[in-house]
Scaffold this active site. Structure first.
Site, PDB file in Angstrom:
ATOM      1  N   ASP A  15       6.458 -41.254 -44.751  1.00  0.00           N
ATOM      2  CA  ASP A  15       7.404 -40.154 -44.581  1.00  0.00           C
ATOM      3  C   ASP A  15       6.749 -38.783 -44.586  1.00  0.00           C
ATOM      4  O   ASP A  15       7.362 -37.796 -44.219  1.00  0.00           O
ATOM      5  CB  ASP A  15       8.396 -40.159 -45.761  1.00  0.00           C
ATOM      6  CG  ASP A  15       9.651 -40.931 -45.447  1.00  0.00           C
ATOM      7  OD1 ASP A  15       9.911 -41.184 -44.265  1.00  0.00           O
ATOM      8  OD2 ASP A  15      10.368 -41.278 -46.403  1.00  0.00           O
TER       9      ASP A  15
HETATM   10  C1  GLC Z   1       9.133 -43.626 -50.045  1.00  0.00           C
HETATM   11  C2  GLC Z   1      10.248 -43.891 -49.062  1.00  0.00           C
HETATM   12  C3  GLC Z   1       9.816 -44.837 -47.972  1.00  0.00           C
HETATM   13  C4  GLC Z   1       8.515 -44.414 -47.376  1.00  0.00           C
HETATM   14  C5  GLC Z   1       7.454 -44.214 -48.438  1.00  0.00           C
HETATM   15  C6  GLC Z   1       6.155 -43.690 -47.886  1.00  0.00           C
HETATM   16  O1  GLC Z   1       8.920 -44.768 -50.807  1.00  0.00           O
HETATM   17  O2  GLC Z   1      11.388 -44.397 -49.709  1.00  0.00           O
HETATM   18  O3  GLC Z   1      10.805 -44.913 -46.970  1.00  0.00           O
HETATM   19  O4  GLC Z   1       8.126 -45.389 -46.460  1.00  0.00           O
HETATM   20  O5  GLC Z   1       7.932 -43.294 -49.397  1.00  0.00           O
HETATM   21  O6  GLC Z   1       6.266 -42.369 -47.481  1.00  0.00           O
HETATM   22  C1  GLC Z   2       9.028 -37.317 -50.252  1.00  0.00           C
HETATM   23  C2  GLC Z   2       8.150 -38.383 -50.841  1.00  0.00           C
HETATM   24  C3  GLC Z   2       8.168 -39.636 -50.024  1.00  0.00           C
HETATM   25  C4  GLC Z   2       9.575 -40.035 -49.735  1.00  0.00           C
HETATM   26  C5  GLC Z   2      10.388 -38.879 -49.148  1.00  0.00           C
HETATM   27  C6  GLC Z   2      11.820 -39.304 -48.994  1.00  0.00           C
HETATM   28  O1  GLC Z   2       8.521 -36.912 -49.043  1.00  0.00           O
HETATM   29  O2  GLC Z   2       6.822 -37.972 -50.977  1.00  0.00           O
HETATM   30  O3  GLC Z   2       7.515 -40.659 -50.731  1.00  0.00           O
HETATM   31  O4  GLC Z   2       9.587 -41.076 -48.839  1.00  0.00           O
HETATM   32  O5  GLC Z   2      10.328 -37.779 -50.000  1.00  0.00           O
HETATM   33  O6  GLC Z   2      12.664 -38.314 -48.587  1.00  0.00           O
END
Ligand code: GLC
Ligand code: GLC
Length: 807
Positions: A486
Site C-alpha cells: 500500500d
Molecule cells: C496492510 C494492509 C494490506 C497491505 C499491507 C502492505 O497490512 O492491510 O492491505 O497489503 O499493509 O502494505
Molecule cells: C498505511 C500502512 C499500511 C496500510 C495502509 C492502509 O499506509 O503503512 O500498512 O496498508 O496504511 O491504509
C-alpha cells in the site's frame, strides 16, 4: 524471557504476570457480538461494527495504556483490589490470565480471598458473560463488597470521541431489578440498547461516571469503591456507566458466585417501547429473556462447554503430530484461531486498529479467506460473493467495503491494481476445498447495482482481463494507486502533509508492478484451470497464452541479474534494482514470482532466493527491502515516509515472509523454507518476549527490521494477513497437504529432522488419516494401494481414507 506458558491440552496461553511488555489480548465472540480483552481485563465490546455499534468505551493513547474495559473491584475490609489487576493495580498474591479459544479466565488472590473471573460470549447470543467467583480461603469470616462496572460508549465510536458538545447532553439510562440499561439516542432513531446486569440482589448502583469516581479520582480508586457506598445515581448526559455493588459476609471456605452480563438488544421499531414513546420506557422483554437464560451456574457452564465443542470441531479439520510441539501448537491451535479472528475482524478492531476507520479490505479479506476456508466453507462462500459485489464491470474494485452496508467505501478509493486478482485466488481456494463449482454460477452485481448481476465466473474473467487491459510499456501490469504494498505509491507525488498517500494520485503514469505480474502468472493459471473444468477450452487457452506472455515479460524486463526488480516508476526507472542507492531489493517479487514458478527452470528462482537470504534476512525474519530508504522520495510515496527498518520501509513485514518460504519449497529448499517459517513464528520466539513484546501466541504485522534501532520488536498484533498466509504455508507447503481441484495434494517439504508425522485432515467431509514416513522408496499409498500421482482422489463424504506418504 517468558511471561507465561502454553497449555496445549487446554488450548490456552497462560500469562503469569500482569506486567507483560504490552497488553496481551484475546478475542471473545465469533458471530455478531465481539469483545477484545487484555490480560488486565481491558478492551471493549461491540456489535458487528466496531465503529457504528460500540458498546463500551476505550480511550486510545491512554496512560496507562490499557485502562477501562471490565472493571471489577473486591473490597475486603479497608483493602480493595481487582481480580484482573487493573484498574485497582494492587499487587496480587497470585495471578493468572488464561487466554483460550473464545474465552479468558483470570485466577487471582489477595489476602486469603481467591477469585476466578471467566469472560466469554455465548455462541449464538449478543452478550458477554463475566462469571466471578470469590472464595474466602482464610480461617475467619470476611465482610466483602464487590463492584462490577462498565463505561458505555455512545454507539458511534468516532462521534463518541469527538462531538462532546452533543455527547454531554444525550446520555440516558434506566435501572430496573439489578440491570442498568443504556439507551442513549433510543428516543430518536436507534432501535437498540445495551444493558449491564448482575444475577444477585445488588446493594447499590451508579450510572453517572463522576458520581462513581468522585472528584479528582480515577478508575484506580473510585470513591464508591473506597467508601463502600453507591450513590444510586442516574446519568443525565455526561458519561453513562453501569455499576453494581454487592455486599457479602463470607464464612471460612465460603464462596459467592456472581454472573454479570453485558448485552445488546435490537428491537423491531414497532415493539420498541413499553407503553408510549413519550413515557420513554424501553421494552425490556428481550433483555430479561437473555438475562434469565444465563442466571444460573449451570447454564453458563453449559454454554462454555458448547464453546469448547465448537472449537473442537473447527480445529478438528487439520491436526498434526510432528514431534515438534511448537509446530503442533501453532498449526493445531493458535494459527487457526488467529485465522478465524482475521476473517471476522478484517483490519477493523484490535489494540492497533482503532475500529473507527477501515472497513473490510478487498485484498485483505480475499487473503484472510485462504487461511479460513477449510474451517467454515459456507461463511467463506458468502464472503466471496460480498467481495465480488464491490467489483466494477471493468474488473477493478473498491478497495474496501463497510461490513454493515456491504457497500464500497469511496473514501478508500479504487485503482489498487492487485485487488482483482485476489478474487481469483480465493475463489480457486474455495472450490479446491469444497468442490462446489456452483459458486461460479451465483449471480453477483457489479458495484452493488441491482440489474447488473452476472455469474461469479464473469467477475473472475473481469479480474483476469483487468490486468490485461492495464499493461504498461514493458508489457507488465500498471500498478495504479498501489499493489499489495500500500505504501509503494508511484503515482502519488504528495507534498501536502496529511494527504492520504493511498488515495491521492497526483499524476497519471505508466508505473508498472513486477509483483502484479507474478500474481497474474500464478492466479491467471488458476483462472485457466477453472475454465478447463467448466469446459471453456478456448478461454483456458487464451488465459494460458496471456500468462506465458507475462512470464516472458517478467524474464525480459523484471530481472535485475540476481533478483527480480520490484517495479518501474513513473519515469520508467527501476525500483528495487542494483541501480538504486536504497531499496535495491524487495522481498515481494522474489516470493511472488517464484511462487508463480517464474525462473524455476533456468536457475533464476534459486538465484533470487539466495539474494533474498543474503540481503534481506537476519535473525528475526526477512525484511521487506534493503537498504531501507533514508529520505523521503516524492516518486515512491509512503514507503519512504517511515523511518528505516519500520513498516513498509524495511521491517520484517510478516505477511510476505510465507511467500518466500513457499518459494523455497518450490525451489526445493526445505531447510531455508522452514527457517523462514520459524524465525517469525510466535511459539518459537516465546523466549524473547521481552524483545518481541507482542503476544507469543499470535503473529504481528511487523517486526522491526535489521536497520531499525529496536530490531526484533513487533508491533500491530492480531489483524494481519500473516495469519492466513502462514497457515497456507505451513499446512499446504511445508506439511504439504494442499487441496486442489481434483483432490487432496500431498507433497511435504520439511527438514530432515522431521521423521514420522501424522495428520488428520477433514476434506470434503471425509477424514484423511495421513502418515509421512522418511524412506528411500518414495511414493503415495491410498488405503494400502500405491497411486501414481501426488493427489489423493476425493473420497465419498463420511468415509475414512488412510494415506501413507513415503518421502
Ligand atoms: C496492510 C494492509 C494490506 C497491505 C499491507 C502492505 O497490512 O492491510 O492491505 O497489503 O499493509 O502494505
Ligand atoms: C498505511 C500502512 C499500511 C496500510 C495502509 C492502509 O499506509 O503503512 O500498512 O496498508 O496504511 O491504509
Amino acid at each position: 524471557m517468558r511471561y507465561g506458558f502454553f497449555d496445549d491440552a487446554k488450548r490456552e496461553y497462560v500469562i503469569e504476570t500482569p506486567e507483560t511488555p504490552l497488553p496481551w489480548i484475546n478475542y471473545l465472540g465469533s458471530n455478531k457480538f465481539f469483545g477484545l480483552i487484555s490480560n488486565t481485563g481491558g478492551g471493549y465490546c461491540f456489535y458487528r461494527d466496531a465503529k457504528l455499534r460500540r458498546l463500551t468505551r476505550y480511550r486510545y493513547n491512554n496512560v496507562p495504556r490499557d485502562t477501562g474495559g471490565r472493571l471489577y473491584y473486591i473490597k475486603d475490609g479497608a483493602d480493595f483490589w481487582s481480580p484482573t489487576f487493573l484498574p485497582a493495580k494492587k499487587t496480587l498474591d497470585s495471578y493468572r490470565c488464561r487466554h483460550g479459544m473464545g474465552y479468558t479466565v483470570f485466577e487471582s488472590s489477595r489476602n486469603n480471598l481467591m477469585s476466578e473471573l471467566t469472560c466469554f460470549v455465548p455462541r449464538e447470543e449478543n452478550c458477554e458473560i463475566n462469571r466471578l467467583v470469590i472464595k474466602n480461603t482464610s480461617g475467619e469470616s470476611k465482610d466483602i463488597s464487590v463492584v462490577g462496572a462498565v463505561e458505555f460508549c455512545l454507539w458511534n465510536a468516532v462521534d463518541d470521541g469527538t462531538n462532546f458538545q452533543r455527547n454531554y447532553n444525550i446520555g440516558e439510562v434506566e435501572v430496573e431489578d439489578n440491570t442498568i440499561y443504556h439507551k442513549t439516542e433510543y428516543r430518536e432513531r436507534r432501535n437498540h440498547y445495551a444493558f449491564f446486569s448482575v444475577n444477585k440482589e445488588a446493594d447499590g448502583f451508579d450510572t453517572d461516571l463522576d458520581m462513581f469516581i468522585g472528584k479528582f479520582n480515577d478508575y484506580e480508586a473510585p470513591l464508591t469503591v473506597m467508601n463502600g457506598k453507591s450513590n444510586n445515581s442516574i446519568a443525565h448526559g455526561w458519561s453513562p456507566i453501569g455499576s453494581h455493588r454487592l455486599e457479602y459476609t463470607l464464612t471460612p471456605g465460603e464462596e459467592v458466585e456472581l454472573i454479570f452480563i453485558l448485552g445488546y438488544i435490537e428491537l423491531d421499531k414497532a415493539k420498541k417501547w413499553d407503553g408510549n414513546a413519550a413515557d420513554g420506557i424501553i421494552n425490556k422483554k428481550p433483555a430479561n429473556e437473555l438475562i434469565n437464560k444465563y442466571n444460573s451456574t449451570e447454564s453458563v457452564l453449559n454454554e462454555l462447554n458448547a464453546l469448547s465443542t465448537y472449537w473442537d470441531n473447527l480445529l478438528g479439520k487439520y491436526i498434526v503430530e510432528s514431534g515438534d510441539e511448537k509446530l503442533d501448537r501453532m498449526v493445531n491451535i493458535w494459527n487457526q484461531y488467529q485465522c478465524m479472528t482475521t476473517f471476522n475482524m478484517s483490519r477493523s478492531a484490535s489494540y492497533y486498529e482503532s475500529g473507527q476507520g477501515r472497513g473490510m479490505g478487498f485484498r485483505d479479506s480475499c487473503q484472510d479467506l485462504l487461511g479460513f476456508v477449510h474451517m467454515v466453507p459456507e461463511r467463506a462462500r458468502e464472503r466471496i460473493l460480498d467481495i465480488a459485489a464491490i467489483q466494477f464491470e471493468n474488473g477493478g474494485a473498491w478497495h474496501q467495503y463497510q461490513p454493515l452496508t456491504k457497500r464500497g467505501n469511496a473514501d478508500a478509493g479504487m485503482g489498487f491494481n492487485d485487488d482483482p486478482l485476489w478474487l481469483i485466488a480465493c475463489t480457486h481456494a474455495y472450490i479446491s476445498e469444497t468442490g462446489d463449482y456452483s459458486i461460479l454460477d451465483e449471480m453477483v452485481p457489479f458495484e452493488n447495482e441491482a440489474g447488473t448481476e452476472k455469474p461469479l465466473f464473469e467477475h473472475l474473467r473481469a479480474s483476469f482481463n483487468y490486468t490485461l487491459n492495464n499493461l504498461g510499456p514493458h508489457g507488465l501490469p500498471l500498478i495504479g494507486r498501489a499493489d499489495w504494498n500500500d505504501c509503494l505509491n508511484l503515482n502519488c507525488f504528495s507534498e501536502e502533509p496529511g494527504e492520504s498517500f493511498q488515495t491521492c494520485a497526483n499524476i497519471e503514469s505508466n508505473a508498472e508492478s513486477v509483483f502484479i505480474a507474478g500474481m497474474f502468472v500464478l492466479y491467471g493459471r488458476q483462472y485457466a484451470e477453472l475454465c478447463l473444468k467448466l469446459g471453456s477450452k478456448d478461454e483456458a487457452n487464451r488465459a494460458y497464452e496471456a500468462v506465458e506472455k507475462m512470464n516472458e515479460a517478467v524474464l525480459a524486463h523484471g530481472w535485475d541479474g540476481e533478483w527480480f526488480i520490484r517495479a518501474y516508476d513513473s519515469n520508467g526507472d527501476k525500483v528495487g534494482s542494483k541501480e538504486n542507492n536504497d531499496g535495491k531489493i524487495f522481498i515481494e517479487p522474489q516470493g511472488m514470482c517464484v511462487m508463480a514458478e517464474i525462473g524455476v527452470d533456468d536457475g533464476r528462482a534459486v538465484t533470487a532466493l539466495k539474494a533474498a537470504k543474503e540481503k534481506l534476512t537476519f535473525e528475526y525474519g526477512t525484511c521487506l527491502l534493503a537498504p531501507a530508504y533514508k529520505e523521503y522520495h516524492l516518486n515512491l510515496g509512503e514507503i519512504t515516509s517511515y523511518p528505516p527498518g519500520y513498516k513498509e520501509n524495511g521491517s520484517v513485514f510478516c505477511h510476505n515472509n510465507p511467500w518466500l518460504s513457499i518459494a523455497e519449497t518450490i525451489a526445493g529448499n526445505p531447510d531455508e523454507a522452514f527457517e523462514i517459517y520459524r524465525r517469525i513464528c510466535p511459539a518459537y520466539i516465546e523466549d524473547i518476549s521481552e524483545k518481541h513484546r507482542t503476544e507469543p501466541y499470535v503473529y504481528s504485522q511487523t517486526i522491526a527490521g535489521q536497520e531499525a534501532p529496536t530490531a526484533g520488536e513487533a508491533k500491530n498484533s492480531w489483524l494481519t494477513g500473516t495469519a492466513a498466509w502462514t497457515f497456507v504455508n505451513v499446512s499446504q507447503y511445508l506439511l504439504g497437504i494442499r487441496p486442489n481441484l481434483d483432490g487432496l495434494g500431498i507433497n511435504p517439504c520439511l527438514p530432515e529432522r522431521f521423521k514420522k508425522i501424522t495428520i488428520k485432515r477433514i476434506f470434503r467431509e471425509a477424514l484423511y488419516n495421513i502418515i509421512f514416513e522418511r524412506s528411500n522408496e518414495k511414493g503415495l499409498w491410498v488405503d494400502g494401494k500405491k497411486i501414481d500421482s501426488d493427489t489423493v482422489p476425493v473420497a465419498p463424504a463420511k468415509s475414512i481414507v488412510d494415506v501413507l506418504c513415503k518421502y
